[in-house]
Design an enzyme around this catalytic site. Sequence first.
Site, PDB file in Angstrom:
ATOM      1  N   PHE A  11      33.049  75.631  15.593  1.00  0.00           N
ATOM      2  CA  PHE A  11      33.231  75.633  17.056  1.00  0.00           C
ATOM      3  C   PHE A  11      33.186  74.193  17.613  1.00  0.00           C
ATOM      4  CE2 PHE A  11      30.134  75.874  20.774  1.00  0.00           C
ATOM      5  CZ  PHE A  11      31.115  75.851  21.746  1.00  0.00           C
ATOM      6  N   ASP A  31      35.026  71.349   5.517  1.00  0.00           N
ATOM      7  CA  ASP A  31      34.313  72.590   5.844  1.00  0.00           C
ATOM      8  C   ASP A  31      34.374  73.517   4.635  1.00  0.00           C
ATOM      9  OD1 ASP A  31      33.838  73.837   9.061  1.00  0.00           O
ATOM     10  OD2 ASP A  31      33.424  75.062   7.303  1.00  0.00           O
ATOM     11  N   LYS A  91      20.250  74.090   2.394  1.00  0.00           N
ATOM     12  CA  LYS A  91      20.961  73.128   1.538  1.00  0.00           C
ATOM     13  C   LYS A  91      21.828  72.175   2.355  1.00  0.00           C
ATOM     14  CE  LYS A  91      22.751  74.337  -2.425  1.00  0.00           C
ATOM     15  NZ  LYS A  91      23.558  75.120  -3.406  1.00  0.00           N
ATOM     16  N   TYR A 145      16.480  76.956   9.460  1.00  0.00           N
ATOM     17  CA  TYR A 145      17.332  76.068  10.266  1.00  0.00           C
ATOM     18  C   TYR A 145      16.494  74.929  10.838  1.00  0.00           C
ATOM     19  CZ  TYR A 145      20.810  74.838  13.890  1.00  0.00           C
ATOM     20  OH  TYR A 145      21.723  74.205  14.699  1.00  0.00           O
ATOM     21  N   THR A 175      25.097  75.305  23.416  1.00  0.00           N
ATOM     22  CA  THR A 175      26.437  74.894  23.845  1.00  0.00           C
ATOM     23  C   THR A 175      27.355  76.109  23.752  1.00  0.00           C
ATOM     24  OG1 THR A 175      26.057  72.649  23.060  1.00  0.00           O
ATOM     25  CG2 THR A 175      28.342  73.306  23.322  1.00  0.00           C
ATOM     26  N   ARG A 186      25.380  84.915  18.804  1.00  0.00           N
ATOM     27  CA  ARG A 186      24.711  84.193  19.878  1.00  0.00           C
ATOM     28  C   ARG A 186      24.945  84.892  21.203  1.00  0.00           C
ATOM     29  NH1 ARG A 186      25.732  77.945  18.274  1.00  0.00           N
ATOM     30  NH2 ARG A 186      27.618  78.809  17.376  1.00  0.00           N
TER      31      ARG A 186
END
Length: 312
Positions: A11, A31, A91, A145, A175, A186
């Site tokens: 995103f 990515d 990781k 996280y 965001t 989210r």
Amino acid sequence: MRVLITGGAGFLGSHLCDRFLRDGHEVIAMDNLITGSVCNLEHLAGNGHFRFIHQDVTEYLYIDGALDAVMHLASPASPVDYLEYPIQTLKVGALGTHKTLGLARAKGARFLLASTSEVYGDPQVHPQREDYWGHVNPIGPRGVYDEAKRFAEALTMAYHRTHGVRTRIARIFNTYGPRMRLDDGRVVPNFVGQALRGESLTVYGNGSQTRSFCYCADTVEGLYRLLNSDYSDPVNLGNPTEMSIQHFAELINRLVGSGAGIINHPLPVDDPRVRRPDITRAREVLGWSPSVELEEGMRQTIEWFRGSLTGK
Ligand code: UDP
């Protein structure tokens, strides 16, 4: 400038690719596509200044030629995603940050770490300033996280202090905007998707927890300015306009024109009670503050989700 953007199919990463290309720079996006999508980059196909590398950033990185900047955005970033990929999240924050810092050092490139307001955990200081050390549960479900990003910040500062790498640390608060995944879990994609489908909005807990939402164009502008600054301590990037999740749900129902109301679901473990950035540092160091009002940004976001739901 020639820049590597890890998480470039995500995103925020994809918006950042657009921003660098618009200013005439050359962009390499990397990515592994576990949470990113090439759909976010398909409009760049054929652009001679853009290249996509499908690779996991925790593995050895080889980029030929010069690099002026490395922007490390790769990571699952929604609570649902990092609960699904806990080990990958650890990781990419640890090994991926090590690899990208090593690459920046070898190339003499600037390095920007996309860190997070989650380093503050469930904060006991409000609003959050950069000198607050946070209140994180290391073994809770969100710890994968939070701790990965805290380790990433520590490693970034170590490369700065030990090897003189020109590093930057952005602590990004919530965001939102076009290209969020509808199923990323989210609150913005959940509520907008539910409202557009005529379903009740799922407010977790009693909805009194607060968040502060920043439109993606503002966040990207902050990241861009931070990279080009000389500032190596962390900088909060977020919108200081704070609201309760209950109030946010009511706003979304009003903007979409949905009458399906709200239902309450259990509050996730370790869900922060409050979150709001103190952006004094970003104002002073970068001359940055958000300019897109929540209603305006949400209207654009809703239109984008409407288009993706109807396949337009
Ligand atoms: N939330 C909610 N309903 C949803 C999704 C999220 O009430 O369908 C709440 C969640 O409990 C949290 C806030 O919205 O308090 C923001 O959640 P999000 O997953 O967007 O990210 P966070 O800010 O917690 O990292």
